[in-house]
Design a protein around this motif. Structure first.
Motif, PDB file in Angstrom:
ATOM      1  N   ASP A  62       0.807  -1.225   0.000  1.00  0.00           N
ATOM      2  CA  ASP A  62       0.000   0.000   0.000  1.00  0.00           C
ATOM      3  C   ASP A  62       0.838   1.272   0.000  1.00  0.00           C
ATOM      4  OD1 ASP A  62      -2.353  -1.370  -0.121  1.00  0.00           O
ATOM      5  OD2 ASP A  62      -2.884  -1.108   1.994  1.00  0.00           O
ATOM      6  N   TYR A 119       3.237   1.971  -2.113  1.00  0.00           N
ATOM      7  CA  TYR A 119       3.799   2.222  -3.443  1.00  0.00           C
ATOM      8  C   TYR A 119       2.684   2.327  -4.471  1.00  0.00           C
ATOM      9  CZ  TYR A 119       7.998   0.596  -1.048  1.00  0.00           C
ATOM     10  OH  TYR A 119       9.030   0.456  -0.158  1.00  0.00           O
ATOM     11  N   PRO A 120       2.826   3.210  -5.462  1.00  0.00           N
ATOM     12  CA  PRO A 120       1.813   3.309  -6.519  1.00  0.00           C
ATOM     13  C   PRO A 120       1.676   1.984  -7.279  1.00  0.00           C
ATOM     14  CG  PRO A 120       3.309   5.192  -6.584  1.00  0.00           C
ATOM     15  CD  PRO A 120       3.903   4.202  -5.633  1.00  0.00           C
ATOM     16  N   GLU A 121       0.477   1.696  -7.721  1.00  0.00           N
ATOM     17  CA  GLU A 121       0.205   0.432  -8.402  1.00  0.00           C
ATOM     18  C   GLU A 121       1.082   0.257  -9.640  1.00  0.00           C
ATOM     19  OE1 GLU A 121      -3.532  -1.429 -10.876  1.00  0.00           O
ATOM     20  OE2 GLU A 121      -3.966  -0.554  -8.904  1.00  0.00           O
ATOM     21  N   GLU A 122       1.231   1.301 -10.429  1.00  0.00           N
ATOM     22  CA  GLU A 122       2.029   1.179 -11.648  1.00  0.00           C
ATOM     23  C   GLU A 122       3.498   0.935 -11.329  1.00  0.00           C
ATOM     24  OE1 GLU A 122       2.960   0.705 -15.540  1.00  0.00           O
ATOM     25  OE2 GLU A 122       0.990   0.721 -14.565  1.00  0.00           O
ATOM     26  N   LYS A 171       9.931  11.044  -4.470  1.00  0.00           N
ATOM     27  CA  LYS A 171       8.642  11.706  -4.680  1.00  0.00           C
ATOM     28  C   LYS A 171       8.457  12.100  -6.141  1.00  0.00           C
ATOM     29  CE  LYS A 171       7.672  13.675  -0.114  1.00  0.00           C
ATOM     30  NZ  LYS A 171       7.508  14.934   0.669  1.00  0.00           N
ATOM     31  N   TYR A 188       8.900   8.570  -8.556  1.00  0.00           N
ATOM     32  CA  TYR A 188       8.071   7.394  -8.305  1.00  0.00           C
ATOM     33  C   TYR A 188       6.810   7.673  -7.499  1.00  0.00           C
ATOM     34  CZ  TYR A 188      12.486   5.161  -9.598  1.00  0.00           C
ATOM     35  OH  TYR A 188      13.633   4.791 -10.236  1.00  0.00           O
ATOM     36  N   GLN A 189       6.619   8.930  -7.069  1.00  0.00           N
ATOM     37  CA  GLN A 189       5.473   9.298  -6.225  1.00  0.00           C
ATOM     38  C   GLN A 189       5.441   8.454  -4.945  1.00  0.00           C
ATOM     39  OE1 GLN A 189       4.779   8.682  -9.856  1.00  0.00           O
ATOM     40  NE2 GLN A 189       5.706  10.712  -9.759  1.00  0.00           N
ATOM     41  N   ILE A 190       6.618   8.240  -4.367  1.00  0.00           N
ATOM     42  CA  ILE A 190       6.759   7.471  -3.134  1.00  0.00           C
ATOM     43  C   ILE A 190       7.272   8.385  -2.028  1.00  0.00           C
ATOM     44  CG2 ILE A 190       8.034   5.594  -1.996  1.00  0.00           C
ATOM     45  CD1 ILE A 190       8.191   4.268  -4.785  1.00  0.00           C
TER      46      ILE A 190
END
Length: 307
Positions: free
Chosen positions: A118, A120-123, A288, A291-293
């Motif tokens: 949860d 990490y982004p799905e892609e 960020k 990877y939007q993490i």
């Protein structure tokens, strides 16, 4: 439902510090290759098999509670599992696995979703998760000698990784016995092993900050913070330094980073030159932006499990 069929790769497994680590991991690519394996889905007719099949469709990764031991124990050119000889009551050193109890796999999968996936982004997960995630109850190493492997226990491992897999434990009734401290440690190791598996290359901006020549002289050890390093043993190259920051961010909440304690790397008493803050910001922004993490959120949330 039509079964999914793949052919397997040769795996690699080497023991390491926070679980099982493989030296010299492959660099992560932005695209998951279509690699085939001998494993079929679904592996059974439990309710959770539908969830596992949906996870395969979502992530392009096989979550497996039935597996061939050779896929865990092959280390490219040797078999690294241990052997127990009951007629002699003796053990040959190596690794031993205990498969998951199928009655508890559903809870194991939900735990992985909560503590690991949860964040990490799905892609991102579809591109970066390994081909296989092995679900086991436990993995441990034993020494050689007279007696059973349990009697000759050497180390227990929570999480392990190879060339194309990550192995995770707690697939049994003991999942209901996990304390907050157990969840803290399991979650911490899950993220560290996964991020280590990715082997994301250090950025040029990060590498340019450090003076790595200081590691040629052990007398410089007391001054590592001044030079922007947080770990003498694992920072002697830009790539190792980069990983030491990633590990420390996942391990320690922001409150710890700014505290006047042993992990207060951003406290003025340690970061006297501002270089640690500069490196820290680069790592946070890299994950960020690319990877939007939010790496810091992982460790901030970890603190609630340790109470």
């Amino acid at each position: 439902m039509k079964k999914i069929r793949f052919w397997s790769l040769i795996l690699s497994l080497v023991l390491g510090l926070s679980g099982c680590y493989k030296e010299g991991a492959l660099h992560a690519s932005m695209e998951n290759e279509k690699v085939y394996s001998e494993y079929d889905l679904p592996q059974g007719d439990h309710d959770y098999d539908k969830d596992i099949l949906e996870m395969f469709k979502k992530y392009n990764t096989l979550f497996l509670y039935k597996y061939n031991p050779k896929d865990i124990y092959y280390n490219t050119d040797e078999y690294v599992n241990g052997t127990y000889f009951p007629e002699k009551d003796s053990t040959a050193a190596g690794l031993f696995d205990v498969p998951s109890d199928e009655a508890w796999v559903g809870k194991q999968v939900k735990l992985l979703q909560e503590l690991w996936l949860d964040y990490y982004p799905e892609e991102f997960l579809r591109q970066q998760l390994p081909l296989k995630v092995f679900l086991v109850d436990s993995l441990y190493s034993a020494k050689s000698g007279y007696g059973s492997p349990v009697e000759l226990l050497n180390n227990n491992y929570l999480v392990c990784r190879g060339v194309d897999y990550i192995l995770v434990t707690y697939g049994s009734s003991r999942i209901d016995e996990m304390t907050k401290a157990d969840k803290y440690e399991f979650k911490r190791v899950l993220h560290r092993v996964f991020l280590d598996y990715l082997d994301i290359p250090v950025t040029a901006e990060f590498a340019a900050i450090g003076n790595y020549t200081i590691f040629s002289n052990v007398n410089n050890k007391p001054y590592i913070y001044r030079y922007g390093f947080i770990n003498w043993d694992n920072s002697s190259t830009p790539q190792r330094d980069w990983f030491s920051y990633i590990d420390a961010i996942v391990d320690h909440s922001y409150e710890e980073w700014i505290s006047d304690g042993p992990s207060g790397f951003l406290h003025p008493s340690k970061d006297t030159q501002g270089k640690i803050r500069e490196k820290y910001n680069l790592v946070i922004e890299f994950f960020k932006t690319n990877y939007q993490i939010d790496l810091q959120k992982i460790s901030n949330d970890l603190s609630s499990y340790g109470e």
